[in-house]
Scaffold this active site. Sequence first.
Site, PDB file in Angstrom:
ATOM      1  N   ALA A 116      59.718  81.706  21.515  1.00 55.96           N
ATOM      2  CA  ALA A 116      59.283  82.666  20.677  1.00 55.96           C
ATOM      3  C   ALA A 116      58.005  82.342  19.654  1.00 55.96           C
ATOM      4  O   ALA A 116      57.534  81.207  19.757  1.00 55.96           O
ATOM      5  CB  ALA A 116      60.615  82.797  19.518  1.00 55.96           C
ATOM      6  N   CYS A 117      57.537  83.249  19.265  1.00 52.83           N
ATOM      7  CA  CYS A 117      56.429  83.114  18.368  1.00 52.83           C
ATOM      8  C   CYS A 117      56.433  81.876  17.355  1.00 52.83           C
ATOM      9  O   CYS A 117      57.804  81.722  16.641  1.00 52.83           O
ATOM     10  CB  CYS A 117      56.099  84.152  17.463  1.00 52.83           C
ATOM     11  N   PRO A 118      55.635  81.026  17.244  1.00 53.82           N
ATOM     12  CA  PRO A 118      54.184  81.045  17.894  1.00 53.82           C
ATOM     13  C   PRO A 118      53.982  79.879  19.079  1.00 53.82           C
ATOM     14  O   PRO A 118      52.902  79.781  19.317  1.00 53.82           O
ATOM     15  CB  PRO A 118      53.473  80.385  16.509  1.00 53.82           C
TER      16      PRO A 118
END
Length: 75
Positions: free
Chosen positions: A13-15
Amino acid sequence: MNFDKEVDAAGLACPMPIVKTKKALASMASGQVLRVVATDPGSVADMAAFAEQTGNPLLHSGTEGERFVYFLRRA
C-alpha cells in the site's frame, strides 16, 4: 517494452510502491528503464506525480489483469 530492472510492489500500500521505485531508480544509470508492478489503485496518481516531481519520465502506465504496470526512464 524493454527494461533494465523491475520492482514488484504488488500487495504493498501507499507509500511503499513509490519508496521502492525511488530506491530502484537511485541505483540505476541515466537512460535505463525501470518496470514497476503494483496492485494499489492509488499508485496510478502517485506514480504520475512522482515522475513529474523527480524528472524521471513515465514512459507507460497501464494494466496487466489486476496489476498496474509502469515504465519509468532514469533521468
